[in-house]
Design a protein around this motif. Sequence first.
Motif, PDB file in Angstrom:
ATOM      1  N   TYR B 147       3.171  -3.583   3.381  1.00 29.39           N
ATOM      2  CA  TYR B 147       2.175  -4.394   4.069  1.00 29.39           C
ATOM      3  C   TYR B 147       2.136  -4.128   5.568  1.00 29.39           C
ATOM      4  O   TYR B 147       1.097  -4.318   6.193  1.00 29.39           O
ATOM      5  CB  TYR B 147       2.288  -5.888   3.756  1.00 29.39           C
ATOM      6  N   ILE B 148       3.258  -3.675   6.129  1.00 30.58           N
ATOM      7  CA  ILE B 148       3.237  -3.343   7.558  1.00 30.58           C
ATOM      8  C   ILE B 148       2.397  -2.085   7.785  1.00 30.58           C
ATOM      9  O   ILE B 148       1.546  -2.036   8.664  1.00 30.58           O
ATOM     10  CB  ILE B 148       4.664  -3.184   8.103  1.00 30.58           C
ATOM     11  N   VAL B 149       2.625  -1.068   6.937  1.00 25.74           N
ATOM     12  CA  VAL B 149       1.832   0.158   7.049  1.00 25.74           C
ATOM     13  C   VAL B 149       0.349  -0.165   6.847  1.00 25.74           C
ATOM     14  O   VAL B 149      -0.512   0.350   7.562  1.00 25.74           O
ATOM     15  CB  VAL B 149       2.301   1.221   6.017  1.00 25.74           C
ATOM     16  N   GLY B 150       0.041  -1.048   5.898  1.00 33.11           N
ATOM     17  CA  GLY B 150      -1.342  -1.447   5.650  1.00 33.11           C
ATOM     18  C   GLY B 150      -1.972  -2.066   6.888  1.00 33.11           C
ATOM     19  O   GLY B 150      -3.070  -1.686   7.302  1.00 33.11           O
ATOM     20  N   GLY B 151      -1.249  -2.995   7.520  1.00 36.21           N
ATOM     21  CA  GLY B 151      -1.763  -3.654   8.713  1.00 36.21           C
ATOM     22  C   GLY B 151      -1.949  -2.695   9.872  1.00 36.21           C
ATOM     23  O   GLY B 151      -3.002  -2.666  10.507  1.00 36.21           O
ATOM     24  N   VAL B 152      -0.922  -1.880  10.120  1.00 32.57           N
ATOM     25  CA  VAL B 152      -0.972  -0.937  11.248  1.00 32.57           C
ATOM     26  C   VAL B 152      -2.083   0.096  11.042  1.00 32.57           C
ATOM     27  O   VAL B 152      -2.888   0.355  11.938  1.00 32.57           O
ATOM     28  CB  VAL B 152       0.391  -0.229  11.428  1.00 32.57           C
ATOM     29  N   ALA B 159     -10.493  -1.219  10.457  1.00 33.09           N
ATOM     30  CA  ALA B 159     -10.905  -1.919   9.245  1.00 33.09           C
ATOM     31  C   ALA B 159     -11.255  -3.374   9.576  1.00 33.09           C
ATOM     32  O   ALA B 159     -10.743  -3.935  10.548  1.00 33.09           O
ATOM     33  CB  ALA B 159      -9.782  -1.876   8.219  1.00 33.09           C
ATOM     34  N   SER B 160     -12.123  -3.990   8.771  1.00 31.88           N
ATOM     35  CA  SER B 160     -12.491  -5.397   8.980  1.00 31.88           C
ATOM     36  C   SER B 160     -11.322  -6.296   8.609  1.00 31.88           C
ATOM     37  O   SER B 160     -10.382  -5.871   7.941  1.00 31.88           O
ATOM     38  CB  SER B 160     -13.690  -5.740   8.101  1.00 31.88           C
ATOM     39  N   SER B 161     -11.385  -7.571   9.046  1.00 32.76           N
ATOM     40  CA  SER B 161     -10.249  -8.455   8.782  1.00 32.76           C
ATOM     41  C   SER B 161     -10.151  -8.791   7.292  1.00 32.76           C
ATOM     42  O   SER B 161      -9.054  -9.007   6.777  1.00 32.76           O
ATOM     43  CB  SER B 161     -10.372  -9.729   9.623  1.00 32.76           C
ATOM     44  N   THR B 162     -11.273  -8.821   6.590  1.00 33.34           N
ATOM     45  CA  THR B 162     -11.227  -9.050   5.142  1.00 33.34           C
ATOM     46  C   THR B 162     -10.456  -7.919   4.469  1.00 33.34           C
ATOM     47  O   THR B 162      -9.620  -8.132   3.588  1.00 33.34           O
ATOM     48  CB  THR B 162     -12.664  -9.061   4.557  1.00 33.34           C
ATOM     49  N   LEU B 163     -10.739  -6.720   4.910  1.00 33.66           N
ATOM     50  CA  LEU B 163     -10.094  -5.540   4.350  1.00 33.66           C
ATOM     51  C   LEU B 163      -8.594  -5.551   4.650  1.00 33.66           C
ATOM     52  O   LEU B 163      -7.763  -5.242   3.797  1.00 33.66           O
ATOM     53  CB  LEU B 163     -10.745  -4.302   4.968  1.00 33.66           C
ATOM     54  N   LEU B 164      -8.270  -5.976   5.899  1.00 31.20           N
ATOM     55  CA  LEU B 164      -6.868  -6.060   6.297  1.00 31.20           C
ATOM     56  C   LEU B 164      -6.130  -7.059   5.411  1.00 31.20           C
ATOM     57  O   LEU B 164      -5.018  -6.793   4.949  1.00 31.20           O
ATOM     58  CB  LEU B 164      -6.755  -6.498   7.760  1.00 31.20           C
ATOM     59  N   ALA B 165      -6.760  -8.205   5.163  1.00 32.82           N
ATOM     60  CA  ALA B 165      -6.136  -9.228   4.328  1.00 32.82           C
ATOM     61  C   ALA B 165      -5.885  -8.684   2.926  1.00 32.82           C
ATOM     62  O   ALA B 165      -4.831  -8.907   2.320  1.00 32.82           O
ATOM     63  CB  ALA B 165      -7.016 -10.466   4.261  1.00 32.82           C
ATOM     64  N   LEU B 166      -6.851  -7.928   2.420  1.00 27.00           N
ATOM     65  CA  LEU B 166      -6.733  -7.333   1.089  1.00 27.00           C
ATOM     66  C   LEU B 166      -5.558  -6.348   1.069  1.00 27.00           C
ATOM     67  O   LEU B 166      -4.726  -6.352   0.159  1.00 27.00           O
ATOM     68  CB  LEU B 166      -8.047  -6.591   0.785  1.00 27.00           C
ATOM     69  N   SER B 167      -5.495  -5.520   2.098  1.00 29.59           N
ATOM     70  CA  SER B 167      -4.464  -4.495   2.198  1.00 29.59           C
ATOM     71  C   SER B 167      -3.079  -5.124   2.303  1.00 29.59           C
ATOM     72  O   SER B 167      -2.136  -4.711   1.613  1.00 29.59           O
ATOM     73  CB  SER B 167      -4.750  -3.630   3.426  1.00 29.59           C
ATOM     74  N   ILE B 168      -2.967  -6.143   3.162  1.00 25.38           N
ATOM     75  CA  ILE B 168      -1.677  -6.813   3.326  1.00 25.38           C
ATOM     76  C   ILE B 168      -1.322  -7.542   2.030  1.00 25.38           C
ATOM     77  O   ILE B 168      -0.161  -7.570   1.622  1.00 25.38           O
ATOM     78  CB  ILE B 168      -1.718  -7.757   4.546  1.00 25.38           C
ATOM     79  N   GLY B 169      -2.341  -8.088   1.337  1.00 24.27           N
ATOM     80  CA  GLY B 169      -2.108  -8.741   0.047  1.00 24.27           C
ATOM     81  C   GLY B 169      -1.474  -7.786  -0.959  1.00 24.27           C
ATOM     82  O   GLY B 169      -0.539  -8.153  -1.673  1.00 24.27           O
ATOM     83  N   VAL B 170      -1.979  -6.550  -0.998  1.00 22.23           N
ATOM     84  CA  VAL B 170      -1.409  -5.547  -1.906  1.00 22.23           C
ATOM     85  C   VAL B 170       0.063  -5.330  -1.564  1.00 22.23           C
ATOM     86  O   VAL B 170       0.934  -5.321  -2.442  1.00 22.23           O
ATOM     87  CB  VAL B 170      -2.184  -4.204  -1.802  1.00 22.23           C
ATOM     88  N   GLY B 171       0.348  -5.193  -0.246  1.00 23.56           N
ATOM     89  CA  GLY B 171       1.717  -4.946   0.192  1.00 23.56           C
ATOM     90  C   GLY B 171       2.651  -6.105  -0.110  1.00 23.56           C
ATOM     91  O   GLY B 171       3.790  -5.895  -0.531  1.00 23.56           O
ATOM     92  N   VAL B 172       2.173  -7.341   0.100  1.00 18.67           N
ATOM     93  CA  VAL B 172       3.015  -8.513  -0.169  1.00 18.67           C
ATOM     94  C   VAL B 172       3.306  -8.607  -1.665  1.00 18.67           C
ATOM     95  O   VAL B 172       4.442  -8.841  -2.083  1.00 18.67           O
ATOM     96  CB  VAL B 172       2.353  -9.817   0.341  1.00 18.67           C
ATOM     97  N   PHE B 173       2.267  -8.357  -2.471  1.00 19.23           N
ATOM     98  CA  PHE B 173       2.480  -8.402  -3.920  1.00 19.23           C
ATOM     99  C   PHE B 173       3.483  -7.335  -4.347  1.00 19.23           C
ATOM    100  O   PHE B 173       4.332  -7.571  -5.200  1.00 19.23           O
ATOM    101  CB  PHE B 173       1.147  -8.218  -4.650  1.00 19.23           C
TER     102      PHE B 173
END
Lengths: 156, 254
Positions: B147-152, B159-173
């Motif tokens: 999720y850190i790599v996704g955010g960075v 990327a848009s904030s919706t996309l960031l949330a999605l990306s970080i969601g994948v990493g957290v899961f």
Amino acid sequence: MTIYGVAIMAIAALLGTALGDILGQAVHVKANVGGVGFAMIFLVTARVWLEKRGALTPGIKLGVEFWATMYIPVIVAMAADLNVFSASKSGPMVLMAGAASVLSCAIVVAIISRLDKGNSAKWEPPPDVFIDGAAINGPSGPLPDDVASDQTPRTP
Amino acid sequence: MSYLAGLLKTESLITAFALVGVVMFLSHLASKYLTRGRVHGSAIAIVAGLGLAWWGGRVTHGNNGLADVPMFAGVGLMGSNLFRDFAIVATAFEVDVAQAKRAGLLGAFAIVIGTALPFTMGVMVARAYGFTDAVSLTTIGAGAITYIVGGVTGTAIGASSTLLALSIGVGVFKAILVMVGTPIAAKYIGLDNPRSAMAYGGLMGTVSGVTGGLAATDPKLVPYGALVATFHTGFGCLVGPSILFFTVRFLVGG
């Protein structure tokens, strides 16, 4: 003294973080590159050096081991900070992408450990350090008496 | 009652120590009596932590799990990167130097595979769910690394904030899956020695997942997995917005 152990660790952590930041800047990344890894290498180096000189006192060990034993509780606290609620509500794409990533990597780990069997089968935990992860699990019995007396040098 | 709530709030870090201690104690009791020691107490404690995080998120609708409940804000400090990294460094005291040196190359190899493979998987899943542009595909793929790599990565390529949330969601899961799944899968993937722990750290990458999972499997292995995993995030942040993004843009165009 116990604080010596904590201080050695803190210095290793600071040096490692600094090195990770420098490396991150050098390769133009907005993140710390391997800082914790470098800190771990510094701490191990310090341990080996102290051991060689017979200066690894029980106090120094206690200072470091305390933090190692706090490791699992810290991980539990970290788990309690994750955004689990929103992760649990996220759509199937998030779940699929996460699961696909974990599964594919688990398969590669399985393959590597099969291919690598000969190299790893002989491993026994080093006898001189902590037995059975006691440093991370916490000692099962009362602390050994020598923890109290800081002066005794460690027998090699 | 309000005095107690106030006290717990002011002494937040101390409250966190007490709370986590109670959670650990109950988890070890549950391990001993409910599973007859078959499930590691630490594994139960981590799942309990995730459960508390779920509850915190449900009650407060914040992003930081239990730490958003004012009374338990100290859990946020206790579980912060600062404490986590310091405690991880301490576990290095237990590293068998010769072993770690010999497995160095294997660890580096694992980091490269552990970045490229989850990224590809993430991109493929995102593609299957209808994303077609390079920024979305790369951001979601990077989240599958950690999720850190996704955010960075997402931030770096706009990327848009919706996309960031999605990306970080994948990493957290992913982190949650690794934490809970490691003790169960350990036997089947040969996770019982420093070499495989180092390969595992490099492949799974997520520091929280790897160290939590290994702690619940066999604490002896924690430092080896952590040693490699901490380099994984840095490597991911390096190649995510660069090589990986350029590759995706080359493949999908635009």
